[in-house]
Design an enzyme around this catalytic site. Structure first.
Site, short mmCIF file in Angstrom:
data_model
loop_
_atom_site.label_atom_id
_atom_site.label_comp_id
_atom_site.label_asym_id
_atom_site.label_seq_id
_atom_site.Cartn_x
_atom_site.Cartn_y
_atom_site.Cartn_z
N HIS A 1 -7.08 2.77 3.61
CA HIS A 1 -6.63 3.87 5.04
C HIS A 1 -8.16 4.18 5.77
CE1 HIS A 1 -2.89 4.73 3.27
NE2 HIS A 1 -2.15 5.09 4.56
N ASP B 1 0.92 -1.27 -0.11
CA ASP B 1 0.06 -0.10 -0.08
C ASP B 1 0.96 1.31 0.14
OD1 ASP B 1 -2.37 1.52 0.25
OD2 ASP B 1 -2.05 1.88 2.50
N SER B 2 0.16 2.52 -0.25
CA SER B 2 1.01 3.63 -0.13
C SER B 2 1.54 3.74 1.14
CB SER B 2 0.21 4.54 -0.58
OG SER B 2 -0.80 4.99 0.24
N CYS C 1 -4.53 -1.27 -1.96
CA CYS C 1 -4.64 0.05 -2.18
C CYS C 1 -5.49 0.19 -3.41
CB CYS C 1 -3.29 0.59 -2.44
SG CYS C 1 -3.07 2.43 -3.02
N GLU D 1 -1.75 8.59 8.33
CA GLU D 1 -0.31 8.14 8.36
C GLU D 1 0.49 8.65 9.68
OE1 GLU D 1 2.00 6.24 6.13
OE2 GLU D 1 -0.16 5.68 5.71
N CYS E 1 -10.96 3.47 0.07
CA CYS E 1 -9.50 3.61 0.27
C CYS E 1 -9.22 2.69 1.67
CB CYS E 1 -9.06 4.90 0.59
SG CYS E 1 -7.64 5.52 1.18
#
Ligand code: DGL
Length: 264
Positions: free
Chosen positions: A185, A8-9, A72, A151, A183
């Site tokens: 996240h 994932d990012s 992602c 993050e 998403c």
């Protein structure tokens, strides 16, 4: 034991990894977080494609992963076709906003989709919407600014709460009764959404379906014996270790987890 790569990012894909550990214990998981480059969602398409291919190449060629989960939505939307073309012998499982399950359960057939700008403007997402038969109405809301705050790892940050509640309010103002978390996240925000909006919205997170798909494509079964998780981050490995310990060791304290920083 199968070696499975998940990327994932940043830390978003941990919500998917968590589900993989629940459904398929006893395997080896390599999780790669490109936190030094997050967020992906406002970057150019070509950048996301090249970067995703590079990370996947590292997982397959350097780490010898036998199956990959692109955890992602943004990387899946921009790069899954090219990744599959390059690695046609490796099962590659992607994620996409769960608009089909949302359409199936939305009582009023009014649905909000919260995803990155890149996912929402991708051809893949447009095709997904076009493929839906029936009379659903959608509102697409870009979650601009959410990923960098997630993050940082402080889910009690008032700035984060203000941003997510503003976005969810727009979806409610449209009349939606169902919200797709498009998403990886965003499942971290479920407690904040529930706290502020109670049961006004059905929340759709597709992690469970994605991991069922991993099981089918990679032909894996849950195994007895040790589960190993190796975390690699292009950012701060201590932060990802902390996040993962909170999320995963709470589920099963016997899982062995270690983390390293890496430059790719
Ligand atoms: N977790 C990601 C997704 O599912 C990427 C978010 C980002 O880096 O902007 O889209």
């Amino acid at each position: 034991m199968t070696k499975i790569g998940v990327f994932d990012s940043g830390i978003g894909g941990l919500s998917v990894l968590n589900e993989a550990l629940r459904q398929f214990p006893g395997h080896e998981y390599i999780y790669l977080a490109d936190s030094a480059n997050a967020p992906y969602g406002e970057r150019p398409d070509e950048w996301i494609t090249n970067r995703s291919l590079k990370l996947c190449t590292w997982l397959i060629e350097k780490q010898h992963c036998e199956a990959i989960v692109v955890a992602c939505n943004t990387a899946t939307a921009q790069a899954i076709a090219i990744i599959r073309e390059h690695f046609s012998n490796t099962p590659i499982i992607g994620v996409e906003p769960g608009i089909k399950p949302a359409a199936a359960i939305s009582p009023k057939k009014k649905i909000g989709v919260l995803a990155t700008q890149s996912t929402l403007s991708s051809e893949k997402f447009k095709h997904l919407l076009d493929s839906l038969v029936g009379d659903c109405q959608f509102i697409s809301q870009a979650g601009v600014g959410l990923v960098p705050l997630i993050e940082r790892g402080d889910l009690n940050d008032p700035e984060l709460e203000k941003l997510i509640t503003d976005y969810v309010q727009k979806v409610l103002d449209f009349g939606a009764d169902t919200l797709v978390l498009g998403c990886t996240h965003y499942p971290f925000l479920i407690p904040i959404i529930n706290k502020n909006f109670g049961d006004q919205l059905h929340l759709i997170d597709t992690s469970s379906a994605i991991i069922q798909q991993l099981g089918r494509k990679a032909q894996i079964e849950p195994r007895k014996g040790a589960t190993e998780v190796k975390l690699f981050s292009t950012g701060d490995s201590n932060l990802i270790l902390k996040q993962t310990n909170q999320l995963i060791q709470a589920l099963n304290p016997t899982i062995q987890i270690n983390a390293s920083s890496i430059i790719i």
